[in-house]
Write a protein that holds these residues in place. Structure first.
Motif, PDB file in Angstrom:
ATOM      1  N   MET A   1       0.825  -1.211   0.000  1.00  0.00           N
ATOM      2  CA  MET A   1       0.000   0.000   0.000  1.00  0.00           C
ATOM      3  C   MET A   1       0.863   1.266   0.000  1.00  0.00           C
ATOM      4  O   MET A   1       0.566   2.242  -0.694  1.00  0.00           O
ATOM      5  N   ILE A   2       1.929   1.241   0.789  1.00  0.00           N
ATOM      6  CA  ILE A   2       2.817   2.419   0.857  1.00  0.00           C
ATOM      7  C   ILE A   2       3.491   2.648  -0.492  1.00  0.00           C
ATOM      8  O   ILE A   2       3.644   3.794  -0.942  1.00  0.00           O
ATOM      9  N   ARG A   3       3.870   1.570  -1.158  1.00  0.00           N
ATOM     10  CA  ARG A   3       4.470   1.706  -2.489  1.00  0.00           C
ATOM     11  C   ARG A   3       3.460   2.297  -3.474  1.00  0.00           C
ATOM     12  O   ARG A   3       3.824   3.125  -4.319  1.00  0.00           O
ATOM     13  N   ALA A   4       2.202   1.877  -3.360  1.00  0.00           N
ATOM     14  CA  ALA A   4       1.163   2.445  -4.217  1.00  0.00           C
ATOM     15  C   ALA A   4       0.984   3.930  -3.918  1.00  0.00           C
ATOM     16  O   ALA A   4       0.841   4.754  -4.824  1.00  0.00           O
ATOM     17  N   TRP A   5       1.023   4.285  -2.626  1.00  0.00           N
ATOM     18  CA  TRP A   5       0.919   5.694  -2.234  1.00  0.00           C
ATOM     19  C   TRP A   5       2.091   6.491  -2.827  1.00  0.00           C
ATOM     20  O   TRP A   5       1.913   7.615  -3.293  1.00  0.00           O
ATOM     21  N   ALA A   6       3.276   5.903  -2.810  1.00  0.00           N
ATOM     22  CA  ALA A   6       4.452   6.577  -3.368  1.00  0.00           C
ATOM     23  C   ALA A   6       4.241   6.919  -4.836  1.00  0.00           C
ATOM     24  O   ALA A   6       4.589   8.012  -5.296  1.00  0.00           O
ATOM     25  N   ALA A   7       3.653   5.984  -5.580  1.00  0.00           N
ATOM     26  CA  ALA A   7       3.388   6.230  -7.000  1.00  0.00           C
ATOM     27  C   ALA A   7       2.368   7.338  -7.178  1.00  0.00           C
ATOM     28  O   ALA A   7       2.534   8.230  -8.025  1.00  0.00           O
ATOM     29  N   LEU A   8       1.315   7.316  -6.361  1.00  0.00           N
ATOM     30  CA  LEU A   8       0.260   8.318  -6.472  1.00  0.00           C
ATOM     31  C   LEU A   8       0.766   9.697  -6.037  1.00  0.00           C
ATOM     32  O   LEU A   8       0.471  10.713  -6.674  1.00  0.00           O
ATOM     33  N   GLU A   9       1.541   9.721  -4.951  1.00  0.00           N
ATOM     34  CA  GLU A   9       2.030  11.000  -4.450  1.00  0.00           C
ATOM     35  C   GLU A   9       3.074  11.610  -5.382  1.00  0.00           C
ATOM     36  O   GLU A   9       3.134  12.838  -5.537  1.00  0.00           O
ATOM     37  N   SER A  10       3.874  10.783  -6.021  1.00  0.00           N
ATOM     38  CA  SER A  10       4.844  11.328  -6.971  1.00  0.00           C
ATOM     39  C   SER A  10       4.132  11.938  -8.171  1.00  0.00           C
ATOM     40  O   SER A  10       4.573  12.957  -8.714  1.00  0.00           O
ATOM     41  N   MET A  11       3.035  11.327  -8.590  1.00  0.00           N
ATOM     42  CA  MET A  11       2.241  11.920  -9.666  1.00  0.00           C
ATOM     43  C   MET A  11       1.602  13.223  -9.212  1.00  0.00           C
ATOM     44  O   MET A  11       1.532  14.195  -9.969  1.00  0.00           O
ATOM     45  N   ALA A  12       1.170  13.264  -7.961  1.00  0.00           N
ATOM     46  CA  ALA A  12       0.616  14.509  -7.413  1.00  0.00           C
ATOM     47  C   ALA A  12       1.671  15.610  -7.463  1.00  0.00           C
ATOM     48  O   ALA A  12       1.385  16.754  -7.843  1.00  0.00           O
ATOM     49  N   ALA A  13       2.911  15.272  -7.088  1.00  0.00           N
ATOM     50  CA  ALA A  13       3.997  16.259  -7.132  1.00  0.00           C
ATOM     51  C   ALA A  13       4.223  16.755  -8.552  1.00  0.00           C
ATOM     52  O   ALA A  13       4.433  17.958  -8.784  1.00  0.00           O
ATOM     53  N   ARG A  14       4.187  15.852  -9.508  1.00  0.00           N
ATOM     54  CA  ARG A  14       4.348  16.240 -10.918  1.00  0.00           C
ATOM     55  C   ARG A  14       3.255  17.228 -11.334  1.00  0.00           C
ATOM     56  O   ARG A  14       3.540  18.261 -11.967  1.00  0.00           O
ATOM     57  N   LEU A  15       2.024  16.937 -10.972  1.00  0.00           N
ATOM     58  CA  LEU A  15       0.910  17.816 -11.342  1.00  0.00           C
ATOM     59  C   LEU A  15       1.018  19.176 -10.658  1.00  0.00           C
ATOM     60  O   LEU A  15       0.719  20.213 -11.261  1.00  0.00           O
ATOM     61  N   ILE A  16       1.451  19.160  -9.401  1.00  0.00           N
ATOM     62  CA  ILE A  16       1.575  20.418  -8.651  1.00  0.00           C
ATOM     63  C   ILE A  16       2.550  21.371  -9.332  1.00  0.00           C
ATOM     64  O   ILE A  16       2.305  22.576  -9.413  1.00  0.00           O
TER      65      ILE A  16
END
Length: 243
Positions: A105-120
């Motif tokens: 789950m944490i690895r999945a969060w890492a993928a989602l949060e890195s995409m969030a950073a890209r969008l930001i």
């Protein structure tokens, strides 16, 4: 004299074949109970103790001010979603994940949060990115996070939720909400460990610096590496966290 064929009358509402399903009297209560219980569960710290977190149907009915029928229906929906589990002769237990499931789950969060950073870096306003620093304004070399663990833990969780929200992606928000209960619980468990706390604040500030610089690749990498560091820590020390 011409004769006109009589026009056929259109069917009125009573005659028309309309597929309308009768509304169940308590259907709205079921949905409201589901929303209220899910929100309450997401706010729980279910990993703060090795003991299971149990829910009582009667107490929930009294707290929410509804009959036990919508409570049972809401519990069934939550069980289908994987949030709770009915245990014979014990009651309703909030589901906790195994160490390997948490790591995943944490690895999945890492993928989602890195995409969030890209969008930001491409869409967020400068003042909104800079506002991320406010979560850590009370901490410095003179006021270390490890000396104020509970306060820092709250700031840490709020920061990561704000990061996802700032992406302005409803899909990312929805996906991380499903992971939030478990990832947040382990973030809170690990943040009290000195080897994690010491690196946490510098990593957060480095993420913000990359976001402010609109360095998309670096922001994405720092967000991903930060959360993958948590995954690696849980994988290595997960069994020690309750001791």
């Amino acid at each position: 004299m011409s004769l006109r064929k009589p026009t056929k009358a259109l069917p009125n509402m009573a005659e028309a074949d309309i597929a309308i399903v009768r509304i169940a009297p308590e259907s709205s209560f079921k949905n409201k109970a589901y929303d209220a219980l899910k929100e309450a569960i997401l706010k729980m710290d279910i990993y703060s103790t090795p003991e299971p977190v149990m829910l009582d149907e009667r107490a929930l009915s009294e707290r929410l001010g509804v009959s036990r029928t919508p409570i049972r229906e809401a519990i069934a929906m939550l069980e289908q979603d994987g949030f709770v589990k009915t245990v014979p002769r014990r009651g309703i237990m909030v589901v906790r994940r195994t160490k390997s499931e948490i790591v995943d789950m944490i690895r999945a969060w890492a993928a989602l949060e890195s995409m969030a950073a890209r969008l930001i870096t491409t869409t967020a306003r400068k003042k909104d990115i800079t506002a991320l620093r406010d979560y850590f304004k009370d901490f410095s070399k003179d006021r270390l996070p490890e000396d104020h663990v509970e306060e820092y833990s709250r700031a840490n969780i709020a920061f990561h939720q704000a990061l996802i929200s700032l992406s302005e992606s409803p899909v990312l928000v929805d996906l991380t909400n499903d992971l939030l209960l478990h990832v947040r619980g382990y973030r809170q468990l690990t943040i009290g460990r000195k080897d994690r706390t010491a690196t946490s604040l510098p990593e957060h500030l480095a993420m913000i610096e990359a976001l402010e610089a609109r360095d998309t690749e670096l922001a994405e990498k720092r967000a991903r590496d930060h959360t993958l560091g948590l995954a690696a820590y849980v994988e290595a020390h997960g069994q020690e966290l309750f001791t």
